[in-house]
Design a protein around this motif. Structure first.
Motif, PDB file in Angstrom:
ATOM      1  N   LYS A  50       0.839  -1.195   0.000  1.00 18.40           N
ATOM      2  CA  LYS A  50       0.000   0.000   0.000  1.00 18.40           C
ATOM      3  C   LYS A  50       0.878   1.250   0.000  1.00 18.40           C
ATOM      4  CE  LYS A  50      -4.102  -1.296   2.102  1.00 18.40           C
ATOM      5  NZ  LYS A  50      -4.613  -1.650   3.407  1.00 18.40           N
ATOM      6  N   ALA A  51       1.923   1.215   0.840  1.00 15.08           N
ATOM      7  CA  ALA A  51       2.822   2.372   0.936  1.00 15.08           C
ATOM      8  C   ALA A  51       3.511   2.616  -0.409  1.00 15.08           C
ATOM      9  CB  ALA A  51       3.850   2.130   2.034  1.00 15.08           C
ATOM     10  N   ASN A  57       1.077   4.150  -2.818  1.00 20.77           N
ATOM     11  CA  ASN A  57       0.903   5.573  -2.479  1.00 20.77           C
ATOM     12  C   ASN A  57       2.079   6.409  -2.956  1.00 20.77           C
ATOM     13  OD1 ASN A  57      -1.578   5.208  -1.396  1.00 20.77           O
ATOM     14  ND2 ASN A  57      -0.853   4.992   0.707  1.00 20.77           N
ATOM     15  N   ASP A  58       3.302   5.867  -2.766  1.00 20.64           N
ATOM     16  CA  ASP A  58       4.504   6.580  -3.209  1.00 20.64           C
ATOM     17  C   ASP A  58       4.466   6.820  -4.709  1.00 20.64           C
ATOM     18  OD1 ASP A  58       5.446   6.686  -0.710  1.00 20.64           O
ATOM     19  OD2 ASP A  58       7.036   5.164  -0.956  1.00 20.64           O
ATOM     20  N   ILE A  88       1.828   6.914  -6.651  1.00 22.03           N
ATOM     21  CA  ILE A  88       0.792   7.920  -6.974  1.00 22.03           C
ATOM     22  C   ILE A  88       1.337   9.335  -6.687  1.00 22.03           C
ATOM     23  CG2 ILE A  88      -1.500   8.799  -6.324  1.00 22.03           C
ATOM     24  CD1 ILE A  88      -2.232   5.819  -5.743  1.00 22.03           C
ATOM     25  N   GLN A  89       2.005   9.448  -5.536  1.00 24.70           N
ATOM     26  CA  GLN A  89       2.566  10.733  -5.120  1.00 24.70           C
ATOM     27  C   GLN A  89       3.605  11.213  -6.148  1.00 24.70           C
ATOM     28  OE1 GLN A  89       1.482  12.369  -2.364  1.00 24.70           O
ATOM     29  NE2 GLN A  89       2.720  14.073  -3.104  1.00 24.70           N
TER      30      GLN A  89
END
Ligand SMILES: [Fe+2]
Ligand SMILES: [Fe+2]
Length: 356
Positions: free
Chosen positions: A344-345, A348-349, A351-352
């Motif tokens: 998940k992290a 997210n990274d 996407i960021q």
């Protein structure tokens, strides 16, 4: 009591007309009584996952891992020293495919056994739980077959797993299916999975193994809960029969990882390889570790006569008797959840980074 609801008397005897062999058992009492079993059932329902979503199949399926050589057991042999690095790499790859092929065939065995348990176990709560396991095992077959498809190498089922599956499936006593599959075959698989998960350098292999283990820990727990209730009700003679079955199966399973098919495929001298493995310290250590889940489970379900203990002592695996099963089950769970958290992290990274 559910039975109080019946407006007419029911036949409480087992109804076996649906199955001429008498192996399908109906129950008319729909009471769910065993809290621990229901908790496992509830977990089984909530924790279904989809291998196509949870696993990142874009990760490389294979990476060179010379660190597994000591586990292969041939390292240090004359034969191994004569091989070129390319040939060694081929052997490593094939051993991985061989091992995962055995996992795959074992999972299909588990799928069939779990569905058999749905039919034969007398209580409704155990039928409920076993139904969730049927689905789990289907997903495991899917995971391993997808993985082997990517490797594009597979091996047939090995003789000792085949004979054990045969014994388990041909026995009509419901508890033998549990004992053979949930306790012995799955207990051994779980230990083997644990060694893979903790030692592999291939991320995809670690992830998919951790996810499968999260389910398997529940399956072994199911076997424990069901048999712990049942075995104290048997006569000493009946328990001794079960112990004999366990002892024989354990000896067969100990030889399950000799990988003779791989040596044959490469044209190695199978007998010499087997002899080398039988004398190899790392193989002996490995084969001992395979029993780390079985021994405490057998103790927990009460098949713990002096004869049983002697068998384990002669195999050098009595040290596992005090293993805290609940603690390692919780750990299996935490490791799988940890991988989810990491993924998940990472997502997210990504996407960021895209947004930046
Ligand atoms: Fe499984
Ligand atoms: Fe399982």
């Amino acid at each position: 009591m559910f039975e109080e609801h019946y407006a007419l008397p029911i036949d409480k005897t087992q109804w076996d007309t649906a199955d001429k062999s008498g192996s399908a058992v109906f129950t008319w009492s729909y009471d769910t009584e065993r809290e621990r079993l229901l908790r496992l059932y509830s977990q089984g329902k909530r924790r279904q996952w989809d291998a196509q979503i949870r696993i990142d199949w874009s990760l490389p399926a294979y990476a060179s891992s010379p660190e597994v050589d000591s586990a292969i057991g041939l390292a240090g042999s004359q034969l191994w020293s004569k091989l070129s690095e390319d040939e060694r790499e081929q052997v490593r790859l094939h051993l991985l495919a061989w091992q995962f092929s055995q996992f795959l065939h074992g999972e299909q065995g588990a799928l069939i056994c779990a569905s058999k348990i749905v039919q034969t176990v007398p209580e409704i709560d155990a039928k409920f739980y076993a139904a969730t396991q049927v689905m789990d095992e289907a997903r495991h077959v899917e995971v391993y077959s997808t993985y082997l498809d990517t490797l594009a190498i597979a091996y047939p089922i090995n003789a000792s797993l085949k004979s054990l599956l045969n014994d388990v499936l041909s026995d009509t006593r419901w508890d033998i299916t549990f004992l053979g599959m949930q306790v012995l075959i799955e207990g051994l698989a779980l230990a083997a999975f644990g060694l893979v998960r903790n030692n592999t350098s291939i991320e995809l292999v670690r992830n998919l193994t951790a996810y499968v283990m999260q389910d398997e820990a529940r399956h072994v727990a199911f076997g424990r809960v069901a048999l712990r209730d049942y075995y104290p009700q048997l006569t000493e003679h009946e328990r001794a029969e079960r112990e004999e079955f366990c002892a024989e199966a354990c000896l067969v399973m100990r030889d399950r990882f000799l990988a003779q098919d791989v040596w044959e495929r490469f044209g190695f001298d199978v007998q010499a390889c087997t002899e080398h493995l039988n004398n190899s310290e790392s193989q002996q250590l490995f084969r001992g570790l395979l029993f780390q889940r079985i021994v405490p489970t057998i103790r927990d379900i009460g098949l713990w006569s002096p004869k049983m203990r002697d068998t384990f002592a002669s195999m050098g695996v009595m040290g596992f008797a005090d293993t805290d099963l609940d603690a390692i089950e919780a750990e299996d769970d935490a490791i799988a959840e940890g991988i989810d958290g990491l993924r998940k992290a990472q997502v997210n990274d990504t996407i960021q980074a895209g947004a930046d």
